[in-house]
Design a protein around this motif. Sequence first.
Motif, short mmCIF file in Angstrom:
data_model
loop_
_atom_site.label_atom_id
_atom_site.label_comp_id
_atom_site.label_asym_id
_atom_site.label_seq_id
_atom_site.Cartn_x
_atom_site.Cartn_y
_atom_site.Cartn_z
N ILE A 1 0.84 -1.20 0.00
CA ILE A 1 0.00 0.00 0.00
C ILE A 1 0.87 1.25 0.00
O ILE A 1 0.62 2.20 -0.74
CB ILE A 1 -0.96 -0.02 1.20
CG1 ILE A 1 -1.84 -1.28 1.15
CG2 ILE A 1 -1.83 1.22 1.23
CD1 ILE A 1 -2.61 -1.56 2.40
N VAL A 2 1.92 1.24 0.82
CA VAL A 2 2.84 2.38 0.86
C VAL A 2 3.51 2.56 -0.49
O VAL A 2 3.61 3.68 -1.00
CB VAL A 2 3.89 2.19 1.98
CG1 VAL A 2 5.02 3.21 1.85
CG2 VAL A 2 3.24 2.30 3.35
N GLN A 3 3.95 1.45 -1.09
CA GLN A 3 4.59 1.54 -2.41
C GLN A 3 3.63 2.12 -3.44
O GLN A 3 4.01 2.93 -4.29
CB GLN A 3 5.08 0.16 -2.86
CG GLN A 3 6.14 -0.45 -1.96
CD GLN A 3 7.42 0.36 -1.94
OE1 GLN A 3 7.95 0.73 -2.97
NE2 GLN A 3 7.92 0.64 -0.75
N ALA B 1 10.73 10.14 -3.56
CA ALA B 1 9.80 9.60 -2.57
C ALA B 1 10.17 8.17 -2.20
O ALA B 1 10.23 7.81 -1.02
CB ALA B 1 8.37 9.65 -3.11
N PHE B 2 10.47 7.34 -3.21
CA PHE B 2 10.86 5.96 -2.94
C PHE B 2 12.19 5.94 -2.19
O PHE B 2 12.38 5.13 -1.28
CB PHE B 2 11.00 5.17 -4.24
CG PHE B 2 9.69 4.67 -4.77
CD1 PHE B 2 9.02 3.62 -4.17
CD2 PHE B 2 9.12 5.26 -5.90
CE1 PHE B 2 7.81 3.16 -4.67
CE2 PHE B 2 7.90 4.81 -6.40
CZ PHE B 2 7.24 3.76 -5.78
N GLY B 3 13.11 6.81 -2.57
CA GLY B 3 14.42 6.85 -1.92
C GLY B 3 14.33 7.21 -0.45
O GLY B 3 14.98 6.59 0.39
N ILE B 4 13.51 8.21 -0.12
CA ILE B 4 13.33 8.61 1.27
C ILE B 4 12.71 7.46 2.06
O ILE B 4 13.16 7.12 3.16
CB ILE B 4 12.46 9.89 1.38
CG1 ILE B 4 13.24 11.09 0.83
CG2 ILE B 4 12.02 10.13 2.82
CD1 ILE B 4 12.40 12.33 0.66
N GLU C 1 12.79 4.20 1.41
CA GLU C 1 13.75 3.10 1.56
C GLU C 1 14.84 3.47 2.56
O GLU C 1 15.29 2.62 3.34
CB GLU C 1 14.36 2.73 0.22
CG GLU C 1 13.39 2.03 -0.74
CD GLU C 1 12.88 0.71 -0.21
OE1 GLU C 1 13.68 -0.06 0.39
OE2 GLU C 1 11.68 0.43 -0.36
N SER C 2 15.28 4.74 2.54
CA SER C 2 16.32 5.18 3.47
C SER C 2 15.84 5.10 4.92
O SER C 2 16.57 4.63 5.80
CB SER C 2 16.75 6.61 3.17
OG SER C 2 17.32 6.68 1.90
N ALA D 1 15.65 1.44 5.91
CA ALA D 1 16.98 0.89 6.18
C ALA D 1 17.56 1.45 7.47
O ALA D 1 18.23 0.74 8.23
CB ALA D 1 17.91 1.19 5.01
N LEU D 2 17.29 2.73 7.74
CA LEU D 2 17.78 3.35 8.98
C LEU D 2 17.20 2.64 10.19
O LEU D 2 17.92 2.30 11.14
CB LEU D 2 17.41 4.84 8.99
CG LEU D 2 17.97 5.68 10.13
CD1 LEU D 2 19.48 5.76 10.04
CD2 LEU D 2 17.35 7.07 10.11
N GLY D 3 15.90 2.40 10.16
CA GLY D 3 15.26 1.69 11.27
C GLY D 3 15.77 0.26 11.41
O GLY D 3 15.98 -0.23 12.53
N ALA D 4 15.98 -0.40 10.27
CA ALA D 4 16.47 -1.78 10.30
C ALA D 4 17.91 -1.86 10.78
O ALA D 4 18.36 -2.93 11.20
CB ALA D 4 16.35 -2.39 8.91
N THR D 5 18.63 -0.76 10.73
CA THR D 5 20.01 -0.74 11.21
C THR D 5 20.08 -0.31 12.68
O THR D 5 20.75 -0.95 13.50
CB THR D 5 20.86 0.23 10.36
OG1 THR D 5 20.78 -0.18 9.00
CG2 THR D 5 22.30 0.24 10.82
#
Length: 198
Positions: free
Chosen positions: A73-75, A90-93, A95-96, A99-103
């Motif tokens: 839905i977000v995508q 928008a996709f880059g932000i 995904e970033s 990834a930030l949260g996953a790190t």
Amino acid sequence: MSIVSGVGEFFGYTLRAAAGYVADKTKRYWTLTIAGYGVNVLAVPALALAGSWPIAGIFIAAERTGRAIRRPIVQGMLSHAKEDGGGGRAFGINESLDALGATIGPLVMAYVILSQSSYRLGFGLLLVPALLSIGLIIFSRSRFPNPRGFESEGGGSTKRFPRAYWLYVAGGAVVGFGFVDFSLIAFHFSARTHSPPA
């Protein structure tokens, strides 16, 4: 635990198509996104309350389920941002931030386990970013209540996808086929090296 992780991953990926279909049919993009994020990000700190592995397994499956609901839905909503804010940006932000949260999450856990020897405290601390994430989603909904409003009235292009697109898809498929889930790596590392779980 590997069975729990595997089943959670399976249902998570299977549910994505259904979640996207339901969102398109009901047009309740934000409602489903907030519900998906809520389940996804609150299930992890809820592990602090798990007193047994079956309860922990339920929370792990819930985390995967929430991600499966929100992800397509977000995508889809981000795809509408191409006219107003630039689709790639928008996709880059997105995904970033993902990834930030996953790190940061695992780093916080590692620090708390090393310094305090407490899984419960580590998972409990993850409630703070979980609530911030939900707050950010609710704020975004108030700013952009209609994601489709980004697009201009012209419809999509009927051109074929360029060669670069298919190379990207092929590359993504190779990465996906080669990806090994952390749960499997952790199991083998623990079994073969006899290292303590922490």
